[in-house]
Design a protein around this motif. Structure first.
Motif, PDB file in Angstrom:
ATOM      1  N   ARG A  39       7.876 -11.532  39.863  1.00 26.02           N
ATOM      2  CA  ARG A  39       8.383 -10.734  38.742  1.00 26.02           C
ATOM      3  C   ARG A  39       8.454  -9.254  39.112  1.00 26.02           C
ATOM      4  O   ARG A  39       9.390  -8.551  38.722  1.00 26.02           O
ATOM      5  CB  ARG A  39       7.497 -10.945  37.513  1.00 26.02           C
ATOM      6  CG  ARG A  39       7.562 -12.348  36.961  1.00 26.02           C
ATOM      7  CD  ARG A  39       6.712 -12.540  35.718  1.00 26.02           C
ATOM      8  NE  ARG A  39       7.227 -11.760  34.586  1.00 26.02           N
ATOM      9  CZ  ARG A  39       6.987 -12.059  33.313  1.00 26.02           C
ATOM     10  NH1 ARG A  39       6.245 -13.121  33.017  1.00 26.02           N
ATOM     11  NH2 ARG A  39       7.461 -11.310  32.341  1.00 26.02           N
ATOM     12  N   TRP A  43      12.083  -7.054  39.545  1.00 27.62           N
ATOM     13  CA  TRP A  43      12.430  -5.875  38.750  1.00 27.62           C
ATOM     14  C   TRP A  43      12.617  -4.626  39.616  1.00 27.62           C
ATOM     15  O   TRP A  43      13.612  -3.920  39.501  1.00 27.62           O
ATOM     16  CB  TRP A  43      11.376  -5.623  37.690  1.00 27.62           C
ATOM     17  CG  TRP A  43      11.630  -4.360  36.921  1.00 27.62           C
ATOM     18  CD1 TRP A  43      10.944  -3.181  36.995  1.00 27.62           C
ATOM     19  CD2 TRP A  43      12.695  -4.137  35.997  1.00 27.62           C
ATOM     20  NE1 TRP A  43      11.495  -2.236  36.173  1.00 27.62           N
ATOM     21  CE2 TRP A  43      12.579  -2.796  35.539  1.00 27.62           C
ATOM     22  CE3 TRP A  43      13.732  -4.928  35.507  1.00 27.62           C
ATOM     23  CZ2 TRP A  43      13.459  -2.247  34.615  1.00 27.62           C
ATOM     24  CZ3 TRP A  43      14.599  -4.379  34.586  1.00 27.62           C
ATOM     25  CH2 TRP A  43      14.462  -3.054  34.148  1.00 27.62           C
ATOM     26  N   LYS A  49      15.228  -9.241  35.214  1.00 26.23           N
ATOM     27  CA  LYS A  49      14.130  -9.598  34.335  1.00 26.23           C
ATOM     28  C   LYS A  49      13.778 -11.072  34.536  1.00 26.23           C
ATOM     29  O   LYS A  49      14.638 -11.945  34.447  1.00 26.23           O
ATOM     30  CB  LYS A  49      14.509  -9.347  32.882  1.00 26.23           C
ATOM     31  CG  LYS A  49      14.658  -7.868  32.527  1.00 26.23           C
ATOM     32  CD  LYS A  49      14.950  -7.691  31.053  1.00 26.23           C
ATOM     33  CE  LYS A  49      15.069  -6.219  30.691  1.00 26.23           C
ATOM     34  NZ  LYS A  49      15.340  -6.016  29.240  1.00 26.23           N
ATOM     35  N   GLY A  51      11.095 -13.955  33.135  1.00 31.56           N
ATOM     36  CA  GLY A  51      10.138 -14.262  32.081  1.00 31.56           C
ATOM     37  C   GLY A  51       9.373 -15.534  32.350  1.00 31.56           C
ATOM     38  O   GLY A  51       9.395 -16.069  33.473  1.00 31.56           O
ATOM     39  N   TYR A  52       8.723 -16.039  31.311  1.00 36.19           N
ATOM     40  CA  TYR A  52       7.891 -17.234  31.463  1.00 36.19           C
ATOM     41  C   TYR A  52       8.704 -18.448  31.893  1.00 36.19           C
ATOM     42  O   TYR A  52       8.279 -19.207  32.785  1.00 36.19           O
ATOM     43  CB  TYR A  52       7.158 -17.518  30.153  1.00 36.19           C
ATOM     44  CG  TYR A  52       6.551 -18.903  30.112  1.00 36.19           C
ATOM     45  CD1 TYR A  52       5.395 -19.188  30.825  1.00 36.19           C
ATOM     46  CD2 TYR A  52       7.162 -19.931  29.377  1.00 36.19           C
ATOM     47  CE1 TYR A  52       4.833 -20.462  30.807  1.00 36.19           C
ATOM     48  CE2 TYR A  52       6.602 -21.207  29.357  1.00 36.19           C
ATOM     49  CZ  TYR A  52       5.447 -21.462  30.067  1.00 36.19           C
ATOM     50  OH  TYR A  52       4.908 -22.720  30.062  1.00 36.19           O
ATOM     51  N   GLN A  87       2.450 -13.978  31.187  1.00 34.18           N
ATOM     52  CA  GLN A  87       3.421 -13.518  30.195  1.00 34.18           C
ATOM     53  C   GLN A  87       2.740 -12.654  29.131  1.00 34.18           C
ATOM     54  O   GLN A  87       3.280 -11.619  28.723  1.00 34.18           O
ATOM     55  CB  GLN A  87       4.102 -14.727  29.538  1.00 34.18           C
ATOM     56  CG  GLN A  87       5.147 -14.388  28.504  1.00 34.18           C
ATOM     57  CD  GLN A  87       6.345 -13.664  29.095  1.00 34.18           C
ATOM     58  OE1 GLN A  87       6.650 -13.812  30.274  1.00 34.18           O
ATOM     59  NE2 GLN A  87       7.031 -12.872  28.279  1.00 34.18           N
ATOM     60  N   GLY A  91       3.364  -8.769  28.182  1.00 28.31           N
ATOM     61  CA  GLY A  91       3.607  -8.380  26.798  1.00 28.31           C
ATOM     62  C   GLY A  91       2.701  -7.239  26.366  1.00 28.31           C
ATOM     63  O   GLY A  91       3.143  -6.293  25.691  1.00 28.31           O
TER      64      GLY A  91
END
Length: 377
Positions: A39, A43, A49, A51-52, A87, A91
Motif C-alpha cells: 500500500r 501510493w 489507492k 484498500g482492504y 485497514q 483509517g
C-alpha cells in the motif's frame, strides 16, 4: 444496557499449541507487513489507492504461489483479520487519530484474532482452529452465561506470557443509586485527593523499580547481539516492565471501581496531559501516574453502571478559589500547599480545597445541564 465487554485471562499452552501459535503469529505479522509495504509503495511510487479488498485479493494470489505455501498451514482467519487491522490503522491515520501505520516486529508483542468460525466456546472450554486440545485457561472470574462470545484474541507479550481475550455481547445492569458525591483532584505525590479529605497515595510503580530497571538495561546493553545471553537479559527487562504495568493497572482498576461503587456523581478536572508532559522535570512522574487511563476507566464504568461523570474545565481556578466563601486569590504558586483565605480567614489544604471546588463546580454543571468541558484527558 447491552454493550461489548472483553474478558481477559492468562493461559498456558502445550508445546504443540505454542508452536502452532508461533506460526500463526508469524503469518499474521507477515501479511500485515507485506500489505503495508504494498500500500505504501502503491501510493508513494504510483499514486494508486489500495484498500482492504485489493489486499485481500493479493493475499489470495500470494497463497497460491509455491514460495508462500506456508501461509496455508495456519488458520486463515487471523491472517485475514490482520488485513482488517491494517485497514483500521490507515483509517485512524487519515482521520488524524494516529500516526502512519508501522511495521510489526518479530520480537515485539504478538497477537492473532479469531472470529466465530475459527473457535468453539461452550461456556467452559475454548478450542481454537488448527488445535486439537482446549486451551488451559486460568479463569479469574466467571463469564456470564448470557454473554455471547463474538471474537477471541490470543496474544503473547514481550515477557513471554500468553493471554486470551474473549469479546462478548453482554448485558450490564446499573448499580443501585447512592447519595454520595465526590470531587477528585489529581496529583503526583498523592494520586488523587478527594473532596471528603482523603488523600490516595500514588503507587509510583515505575519510580519504585527505576533503579532495578536501569541495572537490567545496562546488562542488556553489554550482551552480544543475537546471543542466547542477550535473549535472557531482554526477557528479564520485559518481565520487569510487565510487573510495572500490572501494578499500575491493578491500582487504577481498584480505585476507579471503588469510586463508581461509592458515588453517584463524580466530578473531575480535565487535564491536557500531552502538554503537561512537555515539562521534562515532571514528564516521567506524569506518565507513571497514568491519569488518562484512570479517567478512561471512570468514563466507561460510569456509563455501564448508571453513574454520572462530570468534567470540569482545566482553567477553572479550583486551587485559588476559597471553597468556603468563593473568594479567588490572584496567584497561587505551586510551592504553597496550605493557605489562608484573606476574605474569610479559612485555612485550606491546597489539594483538598481544589477537590471541594471541583465537586461544587461539577454539581452546578450537573444541575444546569450544561457541560463546562468534555471529559477528555
Amino acid at each position: 444496557m447491552e454493550t461489548k465487554r472483553a474478558y481477559k485471562f492468562r493461559f498456558y499452552p502445550t508445546p504443540e499449541q505454542e508452536q502452532t501459535l508461533a506460526n500463526t503469529f508469524g503469518c499474521a505479522r507477515f501479511a500485515y507487513n507485506y500489505m503495508l509495504r504494498q500500500r505504501t509503495d502503491a501510493w508513494f511510487q504510483r499514486q494508486e489507492k489500495v484498500g482492504y479488498h485489493e489486499t485481500s485479493a493479493m493475499l489470495t494470489a500470494l497463497k497460491k504461489q509455491p514460495g508462500f505455501a506456508w501461509l496455508n498451514e495456519v488458520s486463515s482467519v487471523p491472517v485475514q483479520q490482520s488485513l482488517r487491522h491494517l485497514q483500521t490503522a490507515f483509517g485512524n491515520f487519515f482521520a488524524r487519530r494516529n500516526k502512519y501505520p508501522a511495521f510489526k516486529k518479530k520480537d515485539g508483542a504478538q497477537s492473532a484474532e479469531y472470529t466465530t468460525s475459527a473457535f468453539k466456546w461452550d461456556g467452559r472450554a475454548l478450542r481454537i482452529a488448527k488445535m486439537d486440545d482446549a486451551l488451559n485457561i486460568r479463569f479469574s472470574r466467571t463469564i456470564p452465561k448470557a454473554a455471547k462470545v463474538t471474537t477471541v484474541t490470543i496474544s503473547k507479550d514481550c515477557a513471554g506470557r500468553f493471554f486470551v481475550s474473549l469479546l462478548c455481547t453482554d448485558q450490564v445492569h446499573a448499580k443501585t443509586p447512592v447519595t454520595a458525591k465526590v470531587g477528585i483532584d489529581l496529583g503526583l505525590t498523592h494520586f488523587a485527593i478527594l473532596s471528603t479529605g482523603e488523600k490516595i497515595v500514588a503507587p509510583k510503580a515505575f519510580r519504585k523499580n527505576q533503579e532495578k530497571l536501569a541495572k537490567l538495561q545496562r546488562r542488556l546493553a553489554k550482551k552480544t547481539k543475537g546471543s542466547a545471553n542477550r535473549k535472557k537479559a531482554k526477557l528479564k527487562v520485559a518481565r520487569l516492565h510487565a510487573k510495572i504495568t500490572d501494578t499500575r493497572k491493578d491500582f487504577l482498576h481498584k480505585l476507579s471501581t471503588r469510586m463508581i461503587n461509592e458515588n453517584q456523581v463524580i466530578a473531575i478536572e480535565t487535564l491536557a496531559v500531552s502538554n503537561m508532559q512537555k515539562n521534562h522535570k515532571l514528564a516521567k512522574s506524569i506518565a507513571d501516574a497514568s491519569w488518562s487511563e484512570f479517567v478512561r476507566q471512570l468514563e466507561y464504568k460510569s456509563l455501564w453502571y448508571g453513574r454520572e461523570l462530570v468534567g470540569i474545565d482545566r482553567w477553572y481556578p479550583s486551587s485559588k478559589r476559597c471553597s468556603d466563601c468563593g473568594h479567588t486569590v490572584a496567584k497561587m504558586p505551586l510551592n504553597v500547599r496550605e493557605w489562608a483565605c484573606p476574605e474569610c480567614g479559612a485555612i485550606h489544604d491546597r489539594d483538598i480545597n481544589a477537590a471541594r471546588n471541583v465537586l461544587a463546580a461539577g454539581l452546578a454543571v450537573s444541575a444546569i445541564g450544561e457541560s463546562v468541558s468534555p471529559v477528555c484527558i
